[in-house]
Design an enzyme around this catalytic site. Structure first.
Site, PDB file in Angstrom:
ATOM      1  N   GLN A 186      20.415 -12.625  14.316  1.00  0.00           N
ATOM      2  CA  GLN A 186      19.163 -11.823  13.888  1.00  0.00           C
ATOM      3  C   GLN A 186      18.855 -11.875  12.231  1.00  0.00           C
ATOM      4  O   GLN A 186      17.912 -11.453  11.688  1.00  0.00           O
ATOM      5  CB  GLN A 186      18.946 -10.238  14.281  1.00  0.00           C
ATOM      6  CG  GLN A 186      19.863  -9.405  13.807  1.00  0.00           C
ATOM      7  CD  GLN A 186      19.887  -8.020  14.491  1.00  0.00           C
ATOM      8  OE1 GLN A 186      20.134  -7.879  15.702  1.00  0.00           O
ATOM      9  NE2 GLN A 186      19.355  -7.120  13.929  1.00  0.00           N
TER      10      GLN A 186
ATOM     11  N   GLY B 236      20.370   8.715  10.922  1.00  0.00           N
ATOM     12  CA  GLY B 236      19.524   8.203  11.689  1.00  0.00           C
ATOM     13  C   GLY B 236      20.024   7.808  13.127  1.00  0.00           C
ATOM     14  O   GLY B 236      19.513   8.101  14.116  1.00  0.00           O
ATOM     15  N   HIS B 237      21.071   6.803  12.837  1.00  0.00           N
ATOM     16  CA  HIS B 237      21.878   6.520  14.008  1.00  0.00           C
ATOM     17  C   HIS B 237      22.376   7.866  15.034  1.00  0.00           C
ATOM     18  O   HIS B 237      22.269   7.791  15.961  1.00  0.00           O
ATOM     19  CB  HIS B 237      23.187   5.701  13.629  1.00  0.00           C
ATOM     20  CG  HIS B 237      22.885   4.464  13.162  1.00  0.00           C
ATOM     21  ND1 HIS B 237      23.133   4.331  11.568  1.00  0.00           N
ATOM     22  CD2 HIS B 237      22.287   3.280  13.227  1.00  0.00           C
ATOM     23  CE1 HIS B 237      22.797   3.124  11.121  1.00  0.00           C
ATOM     24  NE2 HIS B 237      22.299   2.411  12.083  1.00  0.00           N
TER      25      HIS B 237
ATOM     26  N   GLY C  77      26.394  -0.483  12.950  1.00  0.00           N
ATOM     27  CA  GLY C  77      27.295   0.140  12.108  1.00  0.00           C
ATOM     28  C   GLY C  77      26.788   0.591  10.842  1.00  0.00           C
ATOM     29  O   GLY C  77      25.569   0.610  10.825  1.00  0.00           O
TER      30      GLY C  77
ATOM     31  N   ASP D 249      12.426   1.140  13.440  1.00  0.00           N
ATOM     32  CA  ASP D 249      12.271  -0.521  13.448  1.00  0.00           C
ATOM     33  C   ASP D 249      11.210  -0.421  14.479  1.00  0.00           C
ATOM     34  O   ASP D 249      11.670  -1.042  15.632  1.00  0.00           O
ATOM     35  CB  ASP D 249      13.393  -1.014  13.825  1.00  0.00           C
ATOM     36  CG  ASP D 249      14.581  -0.932  12.838  1.00  0.00           C
ATOM     37  OD1 ASP D 249      14.606  -1.648  11.924  1.00  0.00           O
ATOM     38  OD2 ASP D 249      15.421   0.176  12.936  1.00  0.00           O
TER      39      ASP D 249
ATOM     40  N   LEU E 125      27.036   3.606   9.964  1.00  0.00           N
ATOM     41  CA  LEU E 125      26.132   4.617  10.570  1.00  0.00           C
ATOM     42  C   LEU E 125      25.872   5.935   9.490  1.00  0.00           C
ATOM     43  O   LEU E 125      26.578   6.103   8.472  1.00  0.00           O
ATOM     44  CB  LEU E 125      27.093   5.239  11.532  1.00  0.00           C
ATOM     45  CG  LEU E 125      27.562   4.238  12.741  1.00  0.00           C
ATOM     46  CD1 LEU E 125      28.330   5.050  13.639  1.00  0.00           C
ATOM     47  CD2 LEU E 125      26.371   3.619  13.134  1.00  0.00           C
ATOM     48  N   HIS E 126      24.652   6.256   9.875  1.00  0.00           N
ATOM     49  CA  HIS E 126      24.049   7.471   9.018  1.00  0.00           C
ATOM     50  C   HIS E 126      23.531   8.409   9.969  1.00  0.00           C
ATOM     51  O   HIS E 126      23.351   8.159  11.259  1.00  0.00           O
ATOM     52  CB  HIS E 126      23.068   7.008   7.929  1.00  0.00           C
ATOM     53  CG  HIS E 126      22.115   6.072   8.527  1.00  0.00           C
ATOM     54  ND1 HIS E 126      21.018   6.397   9.352  1.00  0.00           N
ATOM     55  CD2 HIS E 126      21.610   4.773   8.235  1.00  0.00           C
ATOM     56  CE1 HIS E 126      20.215   5.455   9.728  1.00  0.00           C
ATOM     57  NE2 HIS E 126      20.814   4.357   9.086  1.00  0.00           N
TER      58      HIS E 126
HETATM   59  P1  AMP Z   1      20.590  -0.785  12.817  1.00  0.00           P
HETATM   60  O1  AMP Z   1      22.175  -0.239  12.799  1.00  0.00           O
HETATM   61  O2  AMP Z   1      19.876  -0.615  11.638  1.00  0.00           O
HETATM   62  O3  AMP Z   1      20.252  -2.036  13.772  1.00  0.00           O
HETATM   63  O4  AMP Z   1      19.972   0.756  13.464  1.00  0.00           O
HETATM   64  C1  AMP Z   1      20.415   0.927  14.842  1.00  0.00           C
HETATM   65  C2  AMP Z   1      19.416   1.843  15.384  1.00  0.00           C
HETATM   66  O5  AMP Z   1      19.301   2.775  14.689  1.00  0.00           O
HETATM   67  C3  AMP Z   1      17.969   1.321  15.555  1.00  0.00           C
HETATM   68  O6  AMP Z   1      17.454   1.568  16.948  1.00  0.00           O
HETATM   69  C4  AMP Z   1      17.196   1.861  14.564  1.00  0.00           C
HETATM   70  O7  AMP Z   1      15.773   1.765  14.744  1.00  0.00           O
HETATM   71  C5  AMP Z   1      18.021   3.166  14.246  1.00  0.00           C
HETATM   72  N1  AMP Z   1      17.767   3.675  13.256  1.00  0.00           N
HETATM   73  C6  AMP Z   1      17.910   3.332  11.877  1.00  0.00           C
HETATM   74  N2  AMP Z   1      17.582   4.130  10.964  1.00  0.00           N
HETATM   75  C7  AMP Z   1      16.855   5.008  11.776  1.00  0.00           C
HETATM   76  C8  AMP Z   1      16.635   6.185  10.943  1.00  0.00           C
HETATM   77  N3  AMP Z   1      16.414   6.515   9.613  1.00  0.00           N
HETATM   78  N4  AMP Z   1      15.915   7.230  11.853  1.00  0.00           N
HETATM   79  C9  AMP Z   1      15.936   6.930  13.184  1.00  0.00           C
HETATM   80  N5  AMP Z   1      16.628   5.776  13.838  1.00  0.00           N
HETATM   81  C10 AMP Z   1      17.065   4.993  13.166  1.00  0.00           C
END
Ligand code: AMP
Length: 282
Positions: free
Chosen positions: A63, A38-39, A33, A152, A35-36
């Site tokens: 985690q 990237g997500h 969540g 990641d 969300l930005h």
């Molecule tokens: P998280 O919510 O941080 O667990 O991220 C969920 C998914 O979004 C993971 O696969 C992250 O690697 C991916 N993610 C997070 N930040 C970015 C970003 N800046 N660009 C691309 N994917 C991202």
């Protein structure tokens, strides 16, 4: 159309199985969540590659280390749902902690070797938690393709190896790091940065881009490359460095000379906020 919001594991599994019966390819985007863009880039890729996109939103407690930011991790489910509604998402699975880890649940995954260095060493138990929740999500949402961010990077290697080792019938697709215009990789944790820290934080990507441009100019010596990157961090008064490393893309073992399969990875603290980033050196 607004995505279906489900919290019940049996219901999401039934919904996904129904899509398979209809001959649809299902895409899974696991997130915590907040969300930005990237997500959302993972969602866009899923829309391109599959017929039915499921986004999961779950801040996975297992985690997080005891001294980490679990309780202050940014959460705004309504805002996340609004964002996903304009991005062609078919279903959102947002379970509670109790649903995912009911009393008595005690099985976990022993992550592969590639989980040992870097994040695995600095965040004991982190990848055990990641591997376990990801396998649970794969079981509840038996997608054709799961989308993860290169942001990641070690996580993508851990999950890729787990899929191979455990013969999990899913393909993973790794999507590029989405960045702010100044280079800072988008992260939910960027929200913790004060304006001054936000300015300082750009040095993390700058240090990695410096490695990349020196490699493009012909420098291959890792000691030199790492020294240049650390100078940029020091110049920005970033002194708490968990690691800046040049490693083999596949097994994450350190390299002395950059070769075609190397990656530069870094983790630093900006104030109390831990940020990670990486660049593949191709
Ligand atoms: P998280 O919510 O941080 O667990 O991220 C969920 C998914 O979004 C993971 O696969 C992250 O690697 C991916 N993610 C997070 N930040 C970015 C970003 N800046 N660009 C691309 N994917 C991202």
């Amino acid at each position: 159309m607004a995505p279906v919001l489900l919290t019940d594991p049996a219901q999401i599994l039934e919904l996904v199985e129904e899509q398979h019966r209809q001959g649809k390819r299902v895409g899974l985007v696991p997130t915590m969540g907040a969300l930005h863009a990237g997500h959302l880039s993972l969602v866009q890729q899923s829309n391109i590659d599959t017929d039915f996109t499921v986004v999961t939103i779950f801040v996975n407690p297992t985690q997080f280390g005891a001294d980490e930011d679990l309780e202050k991790y940014p959460q705004d489910l309504d805002l996340d749902i609004r964002q996903l509604s304009t991005h062609n998402v078919d279903a959102i699975f947002a379970p509670t902690r109790e649903t995912m880890y009911p009393p008595g649940s005690s099985t976990s995954i022993l992550p592969p070797e590639v989980a040992k260095p870097f994040e695995g060493q600095l965040r004991p138990g982190h990848f055990e938690g990641v591997a376990t929740i990801v396998l649970k999500l794969f079981n509840l949402i038996p997608a054709n393709v799961a989308f993860f961010g290169q942001k990641d990077y070690q996580q993508t290697r851990v999950i890729g190896q787990m899929i191979e080792d455990l013969n999990i019938p899913i393909e993973i697709k790794i999507c590029p790091v989405i960045r702010e215009p100044d280079g800072l990789a988008l992260s939910s944790r960027n929200a913790y940065l004060s304006p001054a820290e936000r300015e300082q934080a750009v040095a993390l990507s700058k240090a990695l881009f410096q490695i990349e441009s020196l490699v493009q100019e012909g420098q291959r010596d890792c000691a030199e490359l790492l020294m240049a990157a650390k100078k940029i961090l020091a110049d920005a008064s970033i002194h708490e460095i968990d690691y800046v490393a040049l490693v083999d893309k596949q097994n994450l073992s350190p390299v002395r000379q950059v070769h075609s399969n190397a990656i530069a990875m870094a983790a630093v603290y900006i104030g109390g906020t831990r940020l990670i980033d990486n660049i593949i050196l191709s």
